[in-house]
Design an enzyme around this catalytic site. Structure first.
Site, short mmCIF file in Angstrom:
data_model
loop_
_atom_site.label_atom_id
_atom_site.label_comp_id
_atom_site.label_asym_id
_atom_site.label_seq_id
_atom_site.Cartn_x
_atom_site.Cartn_y
_atom_site.Cartn_z
N CYS A 117 5.95 36.58 3.54
CA CYS A 117 7.11 37.45 3.79
C CYS A 117 8.10 36.77 4.70
CB CYS A 117 6.65 38.78 4.39
SG CYS A 117 8.01 39.92 4.74
N CYS B 228 9.70 39.08 7.31
CA CYS B 228 8.80 39.39 8.42
C CYS B 228 8.67 38.23 9.40
CB CYS B 228 7.40 39.74 7.89
SG CYS B 228 7.35 41.00 6.62
N ASP B 229 8.56 37.01 8.89
CA ASP B 229 8.12 35.89 9.72
C ASP B 229 9.11 34.74 9.86
OD1 ASP B 229 5.70 37.25 10.02
OD2 ASP B 229 4.83 36.30 8.24
#
Length: 323
Positions: free
Chosen positions: A133, A136-137
């Site tokens: 992701c 997300c990261d």
């Protein structure tokens, strides 16, 4: 018999449980025996969930959600659902331990599973440079060279997004041309931070405490080479967990459970769905939580329309309003 059963224990499932429990629906949440907590259990720092300005660990966030749901009366069972019968006004859920649960409503919050490479070091380095992701990261890879694996629209979206942080993004594709849409290809080709590595597959991920490189195999010659990178994003697709509802609920062309508009209403009365199992676009914790809220509200409204004699079979015919 219960008023509501929730299948799934990610942000969608626990948010639905919080709202349903506060409505005095006494939900049973089936959390899975091996994957309780959903995908966030495999995520380290979560910095984009509202209310946590310093960030929060994925497992800690899910623990807090569970505690909140249980505080209002949710019963959590750690088992897997073997089968369901969604026909008729009373729904039946069979668990792996042989228990049979019945309810007037069911919420599916079973999520989706990222497709993985199947390499031995993929799980070991998950959260330590291996991610599925970018949203997300990506922030954690500022100034690093990283790799994106895949050739579809999601891979191009991930690669383009990651150029905001990375010094260079290597897109690794096992073929000599992309399967992504033309517009997504054009955007990626026009970005001078993206470099394509064609006809290559990842056969190894190196690193002790964090990713420090990949081993690539040329799909034409079979030659293996090393690629030093500080992170790798696997973008080869994801699969909604819909195996329980095949031939019982309508699915979309993308394979998600079909719902009516922005609601959680499925093709079967009394059955609702929320989270990644209905979402082929966003797949974020916050959007999953929002749809879990909607599912609980929809289920509460549905229950309020049922005949008193049917509600009485749950032992709690009085339904309060969800706040």
């Amino acid at each position: 018999m219960r008023q509501i059963i929730i299948i799934g224990s990610g942000p969608a499932g626990y948010t639905a449980a919080i709202y349903a429990a506060r409505a005095n629906l006494k939900p049973l949440l089936i959390a899975s025996s091996v994957e309780a907590g959903g995908e966030l259990m495999n995520t380290t720092d979560v910095e984009n969930f509202p209310g946590f300005p310093e960030g929060v660990q994925g497992p800690d966030l899910m623990t807090k959600m569970q505690e909140q749901a249980e505080r209002f009366g949710t019963e959590v069972v750690y088992d897997d659902v073997e089968s369901v019968d969604l026909s008729g006004p009373v729904k039946t859920v069979v668990l792996g331990n042989g228990d049979v649960e019945q309810a007037l409503t069911v919420i599916f919050a079973t999520g989706s599973a990222y497709r993985k490479l199947g390499l031995s070091d993929e799980e070991r380095l998950s959260g330590r440079g291996v991610s599925w992701c970018a949203t997300c990261d990506g922030f954690f890879f500022k100034g690093k060279e990283i790799a994106v694996i895949g050739g579809g629209d999601s891979a191009m979206e991930e690669a383009t997004f990651l150029t905001r942080f990375a010094s260079k993004v290597h897109v690794i594709h096992r073929k000599g041309e992309l399967r992504a849409s033309k517009i997504m290809q054009e955007r990626a080709f026009a970005n001078d931070k993206i470099e394509f590595i064609w006809n290559s597959e990842v056969v190894g991920i190196s690193g002790i405490d964090a990713v420090d490189g990949l081993i690539l195999r040329d799909t034409v010659s079979g030659t293996e080479t090393g690629l030093p990178v500080g992170g790798v994003f696997v973008a080869i697709g994801n699969d909604p967990r819909t195996h329980l509802v095949h031939k019982q609920l309508d699915l979309t062309p993308e394979g998600t459970i079909a719902v009516a508009g922005r609601s959680s209403l499925t093709s079967q009365a009394g059955v609702f769905a929320a989270g990644d199992v209905i979402d082929s676009s966003y797949r974020q914790a916050i959007t999953a939580a929002g749809s879990g809220c909607a599912a609980a509200l929809d289920a509460e409204h549905y229950l309020s329309t049922l005949p008193p004699a049917l509600l009485a079979q749950t032992g709690d015919p009085e339904l309060t309003t969800v706040n």
